[in-house]
Design a protein around this motif. Sequence first.
Motif, PDB file in Angstrom:
ATOM      1  N   LEU A  47       0.830  -1.208   0.000  1.00 50.54           N
ATOM      2  CA  LEU A  47       0.000   0.000   0.000  1.00 50.54           C
ATOM      3  C   LEU A  47       0.862   1.254   0.000  1.00 50.54           C
ATOM      4  N   PHE A  48       1.938   1.229   0.757  1.00 49.25           N
ATOM      5  CA  PHE A  48       2.881   2.346   0.755  1.00 49.25           C
ATOM      6  C   PHE A  48       3.428   2.585  -0.649  1.00 49.25           C
ATOM      7  N   MET A  49       3.879   1.536  -1.296  1.00 50.27           N
ATOM      8  CA  MET A  49       4.507   1.666  -2.614  1.00 50.27           C
ATOM      9  C   MET A  49       3.516   2.180  -3.657  1.00 50.27           C
ATOM     10  N   GLN A  50       2.257   1.763  -3.549  1.00 45.71           N
ATOM     11  CA  GLN A  50       1.257   2.155  -4.547  1.00 45.71           C
ATOM     12  C   GLN A  50       0.977   3.658  -4.524  1.00 45.71           C
ATOM     13  N   SER A  51       1.205   4.310  -3.396  1.00 43.16           N
ATOM     14  CA  SER A  51       1.086   5.767  -3.328  1.00 43.16           C
ATOM     15  C   SER A  51       2.434   6.446  -3.561  1.00 43.16           C
ATOM     16  N   HIS A  52       3.475   5.894  -2.950  1.00 42.85           N
ATOM     17  CA  HIS A  52       4.802   6.508  -3.048  1.00 42.85           C
ATOM     18  C   HIS A  52       5.318   6.548  -4.486  1.00 42.85           C
ATOM     19  N   VAL A  53       4.885   5.603  -5.312  1.00 42.32           N
ATOM     20  CA  VAL A  53       5.377   5.540  -6.685  1.00 42.32           C
ATOM     21  C   VAL A  53       5.095   6.836  -7.453  1.00 42.32           C
ATOM     22  N   TYR A  54       4.026   7.547  -7.090  1.00 38.01           N
ATOM     23  CA  TYR A  54       3.740   8.817  -7.763  1.00 38.01           C
ATOM     24  C   TYR A  54       4.825   9.852  -7.460  1.00 38.01           C
ATOM     25  N   ALA A  55       5.347   9.813  -6.235  1.00 34.96           N
ATOM     26  CA  ALA A  55       6.436  10.726  -5.884  1.00 34.96           C
ATOM     27  C   ALA A  55       7.733  10.333  -6.586  1.00 34.96           C
ATOM     28  N   VAL A  56       7.921   9.033  -6.804  1.00 36.28           N
ATOM     29  CA  VAL A  56       9.093   8.573  -7.555  1.00 36.28           C
ATOM     30  C   VAL A  56       9.001   9.051  -9.001  1.00 36.28           C
ATOM     31  N   TRP A  57       7.800   8.966  -9.572  1.00 36.24           N
ATOM     32  CA  TRP A  57       7.612   9.388 -10.964  1.00 36.24           C
ATOM     33  C   TRP A  57       7.801  10.896 -11.126  1.00 36.24           C
ATOM     34  N   ASP A  58       7.153  11.704 -10.280  1.00 38.06           N
ATOM     35  CA  ASP A  58       7.241  13.148 -10.514  1.00 38.06           C
ATOM     36  C   ASP A  58       8.604  13.704 -10.131  1.00 38.06           C
ATOM     37  N   PHE A  59       9.354  12.960  -9.297  1.00 36.77           N
ATOM     38  CA  PHE A  59      10.749  13.299  -9.031  1.00 36.77           C
ATOM     39  C   PHE A  59      11.546  13.328 -10.340  1.00 36.77           C
ATOM     40  N   MET A  60      11.294  12.344 -11.201  1.00 40.89           N
ATOM     41  CA  MET A  60      11.996  12.293 -12.486  1.00 40.89           C
ATOM     42  C   MET A  60      11.589  13.460 -13.381  1.00 40.89           C
TER      43      MET A  60
ATOM     44  N   ALA B  28      15.346  23.702  -8.033  1.00 40.11           N
ATOM     45  CA  ALA B  28      16.528  23.087  -7.426  1.00 40.11           C
ATOM     46  C   ALA B  28      16.355  22.908  -5.927  1.00 40.11           C
ATOM     47  N   ALA B  29      15.767  23.893  -5.263  1.00 34.74           N
ATOM     48  CA  ALA B  29      15.583  23.809  -3.813  1.00 34.74           C
ATOM     49  C   ALA B  29      14.600  22.703  -3.445  1.00 34.74           C
ATOM     50  N   VAL B  30      13.485  22.615  -4.177  1.00 37.96           N
ATOM     51  CA  VAL B  30      12.506  21.553  -3.919  1.00 37.96           C
ATOM     52  C   VAL B  30      13.132  20.194  -4.189  1.00 37.96           C
ATOM     53  N   PHE B  31      13.888  20.091  -5.250  1.00 37.53           N
ATOM     54  CA  PHE B  31      14.590  18.859  -5.589  1.00 37.53           C
ATOM     55  C   PHE B  31      15.560  18.467  -4.475  1.00 37.53           C
ATOM     56  N   THR B  32      16.278  19.452  -3.948  1.00 30.50           N
ATOM     57  CA  THR B  32      17.337  19.188  -2.977  1.00 30.50           C
ATOM     58  C   THR B  32      16.806  18.879  -1.586  1.00 30.50           C
ATOM     59  N   PHE B  33      15.794  19.624  -1.142  1.00 27.79           N
ATOM     60  CA  PHE B  33      15.379  19.533   0.258  1.00 27.79           C
ATOM     61  C   PHE B  33      13.983  18.940   0.467  1.00 27.79           C
ATOM     62  N   GLY B  34      13.287  18.626  -0.610  1.00 23.11           N
ATOM     63  CA  GLY B  34      11.927  18.136  -0.455  1.00 23.11           C
ATOM     64  C   GLY B  34      11.674  16.752  -0.986  1.00 23.11           C
ATOM     65  N   ARG B  35      12.749  15.998  -1.278  1.00 24.68           N
ATOM     66  CA  ARG B  35      12.502  14.767  -1.994  1.00 24.68           C
ATOM     67  C   ARG B  35      12.982  13.501  -1.285  1.00 24.68           C
ATOM     68  N   GLU B  36      13.723  12.636  -2.001  1.00 25.00           N
ATOM     69  CA  GLU B  36      13.850  11.247  -1.585  1.00 25.00           C
ATOM     70  C   GLU B  36      14.817  10.969  -0.446  1.00 25.00           C
TER      71      GLU B  36
ATOM     72  N   GLU C 175       9.963  28.958   0.681  1.00 30.93           N
ATOM     73  CA  GLU C 175       8.512  28.781   0.758  1.00 30.93           C
ATOM     74  C   GLU C 175       8.060  27.592  -0.071  1.00 30.93           C
ATOM     75  N   ALA C 176       8.681  27.393  -1.224  1.00 32.35           N
ATOM     76  CA  ALA C 176       8.312  26.251  -2.062  1.00 32.35           C
ATOM     77  C   ALA C 176       8.681  24.936  -1.383  1.00 32.35           C
ATOM     78  N   VAL C 177       9.848  24.897  -0.754  1.00 31.64           N
ATOM     79  CA  VAL C 177      10.252  23.680  -0.043  1.00 31.64           C
ATOM     80  C   VAL C 177       9.290  23.392   1.100  1.00 31.64           C
ATOM     81  N   LYS C 178       8.879  24.412   1.824  1.00 26.90           N
ATOM     82  CA  LYS C 178       7.921  24.217   2.924  1.00 26.90           C
ATOM     83  C   LYS C 178       6.623  23.603   2.406  1.00 26.90           C
ATOM     84  N   THR C 179       6.136  24.108   1.290  1.00 25.62           N
ATOM     85  CA  THR C 179       4.900  23.558   0.728  1.00 25.62           C
ATOM     86  C   THR C 179       5.096  22.109   0.304  1.00 25.62           C
TER      87      THR C 179
END
Length: 265
Positions: free
Chosen positions: A40-53, A166-174, A238-242
């Motif tokens: 169940l975790f993976m089925q939701s988390h996969v969307y974050a893996v995809w949009d990370f790319m 770049a900030a969202v990529f660096t501090f808001g992701r995996e 602010e973007a990273v916080k969101t």
Amino acid sequence: MEIVNKDAANSIREATAELRQQILVHPLYSAINNISDLRLFMQSHVYAVWDFMSLLKSLQNQLTCTRVPWFPQGDAATRYLINEIVTGEESDLDLMGKRKSHFEMYLDAMEQTGADGKPILEFCRILSSIGDRQMAYAKANTPKEARLFVDFTFEVISSDKSHVQAAVFTFGREDLIPGMFHTFVNELQAQMPERVSMFTYYLNRHIEIDGDHHSNLAIEMTNRLCGNNTQLIREATEAVKTALRLRIDLWNGVLKSLPSYSVSG
């Protein structure tokens, strides 16, 4: 020697530390008790893996020339940073030694665990064919929290603000999946290696690559793009916080979907 401002990334990290900590101690991790919960975790988390790319490729489009005819674009050092990250994320070696993106590796891991990969594949198929994200969500029955998470990522992408991306990529992701989660997966690996070996490998690759090499590259990229500009640092923060708040919401959504949560709730 060129001097690069080191304060931007430090400022963003300090301003978002409380939200990052909330993610690292989120009750979801201790609530995942078996492989069914992991699915169940993976089925939701996969969307974050995809949009990370997608965020990654947007940064590459912003910071380098990806068109023909080619012309040098932007700062060469920044070009190097993003291209180095893209190479690792888009064409890494999987458990069998084959070149794959981390998203494709995640799909393989989902299949091995028995997680339902049909929704994310349907989402990608619809989006690729008609370009309508909302319709793709509807056809794939994407969870609301995953929709909001992805929508914000594409809002960041459409801003065309490379310092924000770049900030969202660096501090808001995996890098926001804590050691306690890795420990649980390693325990499953010991019990049933034939079901979670690919997911364990995927997580370990993120520790090896994102936790050190890519993290350092991304921090330097953020510093270069924000510079000493207070306004750029503020926008990035602010973007990273969101992004972090939406990650918390995503985790909350997964937690509520777990059978153990339904029973205890």
